[in-house]
Design a protein around this motif. Structure first.
Motif, PDB file in Angstrom:
ATOM      1  N   ASP A   1      30.217  23.992  86.892  1.00 20.37           N
ATOM      2  CA  ASP A   1      30.944  24.290  88.128  1.00 20.37           C
ATOM      3  C   ASP A   1      31.081  25.792  88.350  1.00 20.37           C
ATOM      4  O   ASP A   1      31.030  26.591  87.416  1.00 20.37           O
ATOM      5  CB  ASP A   1      32.318  23.605  88.144  1.00 20.37           C
ATOM      6  CG  ASP A   1      33.277  24.188  87.152  1.00 20.37           C
ATOM      7  OD1 ASP A   1      33.880  25.227  87.459  1.00 20.37           O
ATOM      8  OD2 ASP A   1      33.430  23.588  86.073  1.00 20.37           O
ATOM      9  N   LYS A   2      31.246  26.175  89.628  1.00 21.97           N
ATOM     10  CA  LYS A   2      31.178  27.590  89.993  1.00 21.97           C
ATOM     11  C   LYS A   2      32.309  28.422  89.406  1.00 21.97           C
ATOM     12  O   LYS A   2      32.120  29.593  89.105  1.00 21.97           O
ATOM     13  CB  LYS A   2      31.087  27.758  91.512  1.00 21.97           C
ATOM     14  CG  LYS A   2      32.288  27.334  92.287  1.00 21.97           C
ATOM     15  CD  LYS A   2      32.025  27.527  93.771  1.00 21.97           C
ATOM     16  CE  LYS A   2      33.237  27.151  94.578  1.00 21.97           C
ATOM     17  NZ  LYS A   2      33.011  27.412  95.990  1.00 21.97           N
ATOM     18  N   SER A   3      33.477  27.846  89.183  1.00 22.79           N
ATOM     19  CA  SER A   3      34.558  28.637  88.587  1.00 22.79           C
ATOM     20  C   SER A   3      34.256  28.962  87.128  1.00 22.79           C
ATOM     21  O   SER A   3      34.557  30.056  86.642  1.00 22.79           O
ATOM     22  CB  SER A   3      35.901  27.910  88.708  1.00 22.79           C
ATOM     23  OG  SER A   3      35.885  26.701  87.981  1.00 22.79           O
ATOM     24  N   THR A   4      33.624  28.041  86.413  1.00 24.80           N
ATOM     25  CA  THR A   4      33.237  28.297  85.030  1.00 24.80           C
ATOM     26  C   THR A   4      32.126  29.334  84.976  1.00 24.80           C
ATOM     27  O   THR A   4      32.165  30.257  84.160  1.00 24.80           O
ATOM     28  CB  THR A   4      32.793  26.988  84.342  1.00 24.80           C
ATOM     29  OG1 THR A   4      33.876  26.068  84.376  1.00 24.80           O
ATOM     30  CG2 THR A   4      32.365  27.230  82.907  1.00 24.80           C
ATOM     31  N   VAL A   5      31.129  29.208  85.860  1.00 26.37           N
ATOM     32  CA  VAL A   5      30.055  30.197  85.929  1.00 26.37           C
ATOM     33  C   VAL A   5      30.645  31.574  86.206  1.00 26.37           C
ATOM     34  O   VAL A   5      30.311  32.555  85.542  1.00 26.37           O
ATOM     35  CB  VAL A   5      28.999  29.814  86.994  1.00 26.37           C
ATOM     36  CG1 VAL A   5      27.997  30.959  87.203  1.00 26.37           C
ATOM     37  CG2 VAL A   5      28.275  28.538  86.612  1.00 26.37           C
ATOM     38  N   SER A   6      31.562  31.650  87.152  1.00 28.35           N
ATOM     39  CA  SER A   6      32.190  32.919  87.499  1.00 28.35           C
ATOM     40  C   SER A   6      32.939  33.521  86.316  1.00 28.35           C
ATOM     41  O   SER A   6      32.835  34.723  86.043  1.00 28.35           O
ATOM     42  CB  SER A   6      33.154  32.710  88.676  1.00 28.35           C
ATOM     43  OG  SER A   6      33.764  33.924  89.028  1.00 28.35           O
TER      44      SER A   6
ATOM     45  N   ALA B   1      31.793  19.229  88.292  1.00 27.54           N
ATOM     46  CA  ALA B   1      32.703  19.236  87.153  1.00 27.54           C
ATOM     47  C   ALA B   1      31.992  19.856  85.953  1.00 27.54           C
ATOM     48  O   ALA B   1      30.791  19.739  85.805  1.00 27.54           O
ATOM     49  CB  ALA B   1      33.142  17.819  86.818  1.00 27.54           C
ATOM     50  N   SER B   2      32.771  20.545  85.116  1.00 21.38           N
ATOM     51  CA  SER B   2      32.191  21.049  83.870  1.00 21.38           C
ATOM     52  C   SER B   2      31.812  19.878  83.003  1.00 21.38           C
ATOM     53  O   SER B   2      32.499  18.862  82.994  1.00 21.38           O
ATOM     54  CB  SER B   2      33.204  21.910  83.112  1.00 21.38           C
ATOM     55  OG  SER B   2      33.356  23.138  83.741  1.00 21.38           O
ATOM     56  N   ARG B   3      30.711  20.044  82.296  1.00 21.03           N
ATOM     57  CA  ARG B   3      30.310  18.994  81.371  1.00 21.03           C
ATOM     58  C   ARG B   3      31.343  18.907  80.269  1.00 21.03           C
ATOM     59  O   ARG B   3      31.972  19.874  79.895  1.00 21.03           O
ATOM     60  CB  ARG B   3      28.947  19.325  80.762  1.00 21.03           C
ATOM     61  CG  ARG B   3      27.832  19.237  81.748  1.00 21.03           C
ATOM     62  CD  ARG B   3      26.558  19.808  81.178  1.00 21.03           C
ATOM     63  NE  ARG B   3      26.708  21.264  81.105  1.00 21.03           N
ATOM     64  CZ  ARG B   3      26.663  21.931  79.968  1.00 21.03           C
ATOM     65  NH1 ARG B   3      26.459  21.318  78.831  1.00 21.03           N
ATOM     66  NH2 ARG B   3      26.804  23.226  79.944  1.00 21.03           N
ATOM     67  N   SER B   4      31.543  17.742  79.737  1.00 20.27           N
ATOM     68  CA  SER B   4      32.440  17.628  78.593  1.00 20.27           C
ATOM     69  C   SER B   4      31.832  16.659  77.600  1.00 20.27           C
ATOM     70  O   SER B   4      31.064  15.788  77.954  1.00 20.27           O
ATOM     71  CB  SER B   4      33.823  17.148  79.015  1.00 20.27           C
ATOM     72  OG  SER B   4      33.779  15.820  79.441  1.00 20.27           O
TER      73      SER B   4
ATOM     74  N   ARG C   1      25.125  31.405  92.251  1.00 19.04           N
ATOM     75  CA  ARG C   1      24.965  30.054  92.804  1.00 19.04           C
ATOM     76  C   ARG C   1      23.797  29.318  92.153  1.00 19.04           C
ATOM     77  O   ARG C   1      23.884  28.143  91.807  1.00 19.04           O
ATOM     78  CB  ARG C   1      24.769  30.130  94.310  1.00 19.04           C
ATOM     79  CG  ARG C   1      24.626  28.768  94.938  1.00 19.04           C
ATOM     80  CD  ARG C   1      24.436  28.862  96.409  1.00 19.04           C
ATOM     81  NE  ARG C   1      24.269  27.526  96.933  1.00 19.04           N
ATOM     82  CZ  ARG C   1      24.452  27.197  98.174  1.00 19.04           C
ATOM     83  NH1 ARG C   1      24.830  28.099  99.048  1.00 19.04           N
ATOM     84  NH2 ARG C   1      24.257  25.965  98.561  1.00 19.04           N
ATOM     85  N   GLU C   2      22.671  30.037  91.977  1.00 20.14           N
ATOM     86  CA  GLU C   2      21.506  29.429  91.341  1.00 20.14           C
ATOM     87  C   GLU C   2      21.800  29.050  89.883  1.00 20.14           C
ATOM     88  O   GLU C   2      21.300  28.044  89.394  1.00 20.14           O
ATOM     89  CB  GLU C   2      20.313  30.385  91.396  1.00 20.14           C
ATOM     90  CG  GLU C   2      19.771  30.580  92.795  1.00 20.14           C
ATOM     91  CD  GLU C   2      18.789  31.735  92.908  1.00 20.14           C
ATOM     92  OE1 GLU C   2      17.878  31.637  93.750  1.00 20.14           O
ATOM     93  OE2 GLU C   2      18.934  32.734  92.164  1.00 20.14           O
ATOM     94  N   ILE C   3      22.612  29.858  89.215  1.00 23.59           N
ATOM     95  CA  ILE C   3      23.004  29.527  87.840  1.00 23.59           C
ATOM     96  C   ILE C   3      23.736  28.191  87.832  1.00 23.59           C
ATOM     97  O   ILE C   3      23.454  27.314  87.026  1.00 23.59           O
ATOM     98  CB  ILE C   3      23.887  30.635  87.220  1.00 23.59           C
ATOM     99  CG1 ILE C   3      23.068  31.901  87.008  1.00 23.59           C
ATOM    100  CG2 ILE C   3      24.483  30.158  85.892  1.00 23.59           C
ATOM    101  CD1 ILE C   3      23.904  33.135  86.656  1.00 23.59           C
ATOM    102  N   GLY C   4      24.672  28.020  88.758  1.00 19.46           N
ATOM    103  CA  GLY C   4      25.408  26.757  88.862  1.00 19.46           C
ATOM    104  C   GLY C   4      24.489  25.585  89.161  1.00 19.46           C
ATOM    105  O   GLY C   4      24.612  24.517  88.550  1.00 19.46           O
TER     106      GLY C   4
ATOM    107  N   ARG D   1      31.844  27.659  74.692  1.00 16.97           N
ATOM    108  CA  ARG D   1      30.699  28.274  74.011  1.00 16.97           C
ATOM    109  C   ARG D   1      29.388  27.639  74.500  1.00 16.97           C
ATOM    110  O   ARG D   1      28.419  28.341  74.776  1.00 16.97           O
ATOM    111  CB  ARG D   1      30.839  28.111  72.503  1.00 16.97           C
ATOM    112  CG  ARG D   1      29.739  28.765  71.715  1.00 16.97           C
ATOM    113  CD  ARG D   1      30.071  28.796  70.221  1.00 16.97           C
ATOM    114  NE  ARG D   1      28.963  29.166  69.412  1.00 16.97           N
ATOM    115  CZ  ARG D   1      28.536  30.405  69.216  1.00 16.97           C
ATOM    116  NH1 ARG D   1      29.154  31.399  69.795  1.00 16.97           N
ATOM    117  NH2 ARG D   1      27.506  30.648  68.449  1.00 16.97           N
ATOM    118  N   ALA D   2      29.366  26.324  74.615  1.00 15.44           N
ATOM    119  CA  ALA D   2      28.156  25.637  75.094  1.00 15.44           C
ATOM    120  C   ALA D   2      27.811  26.077  76.515  1.00 15.44           C
ATOM    121  O   ALA D   2      26.634  26.332  76.826  1.00 15.44           O
ATOM    122  CB  ALA D   2      28.346  24.125  75.022  1.00 15.44           C
ATOM    123  N   ASN D   3      28.820  26.187  77.384  1.00 13.80           N
ATOM    124  CA  ASN D   3      28.586  26.646  78.754  1.00 13.80           C
ATOM    125  C   ASN D   3      28.075  28.081  78.762  1.00 13.80           C
ATOM    126  O   ASN D   3      27.144  28.416  79.499  1.00 13.80           O
ATOM    127  CB  ASN D   3      29.859  26.540  79.589  1.00 13.80           C
ATOM    128  CG  ASN D   3      30.192  25.112  79.971  1.00 13.80           C
ATOM    129  OD1 ASN D   3      29.326  24.245  80.002  1.00 13.80           O
ATOM    130  ND2 ASN D   3      31.456  24.865  80.252  1.00 13.80           N
TER     131      ASN D   3
END
Length: 168
Positions: free
Chosen positions: A46-51, A4-7, A37-40, A18-20
């Motif tokens: 989460d991978k969708s946010t990284v993408s 999950a994305s941090r909140s 993947r390593e970034i995540g 912006r923080a992500n």
């Protein structure tokens, strides 16, 4: 299972984005060639946010894609990312009573050039002195304001416990 994305309680979604973005940018800066993947894994985003952030950085021209030579074999070839150092400059401005220092760095944070100029003689000349210093610095380096992506300034002053400037 996707992370999950941090909140942050009560935070606005743009602040979280912006923080992500900042965290992903620094993961790439600290480990050039890092895979998505390593970034995540490193950031716990989460991978969708990284993408989405990678796509945004790519659109802005901030990234270079590099093949991951360490992972040869079967399956889809992986690629890593590094910051595109030709994507622009960051400027730092340090203003003290004695001098005005302007420093430029690549988008990866590596210093490129430092210039020192006389400090503004009074507050009425402050903005003009800074503008002239930045212009002179860019001229020395053969760069233009169009290449500047961000500017940070350091200005001495007394602050109270809440971080507010104390008037003199």
């Amino acid at each position: 299972m996707a992370k999950a994305s941090r909140s942050v309680a009560g935070s606005h979604s743009s602040a979280l984005r912006r923080a992500n973005s900042i965290e992903i940018f620094h993961a790439i800066r600290l480990q050039p060639g890092i895979s998505q993947r390593e970034i995540g894994d490193r950031t716990q985003i989460d991978k969708s946010t990284v993408s989405a952030v990678i796509k945004q950085f790519d659109t802005l021209g901030l990234l270079e894609r590099v093949p991951d030579e360490a992972r040869k074999g079967r399956g889809r070839p992986t690629e890593g990312f590094r910051l595109n150092v030709a994507a622009g400059l960051m400027l730092g401005i340090d203003i003290t009573p004695e001098r005005l220092v302007v420093m430029s760095a690549g988008i990866d944070g590596r210093p490129l050039h430092v210039s020192e100029y006389p400090a503004p003689s009074n507050e009425n000349e402050f903005a003009e002195s800074v503008a002239k210093g930045v212009g002179a610095h860019l001229a020395e380096t053969g760069k233009t304001m169009n290449e500047v992506r961000s500017v940070g300034a350091c200005l001495p002053g007394l602050v109270d416990r809440e971080g507010n400037l104390i008037p003199s």
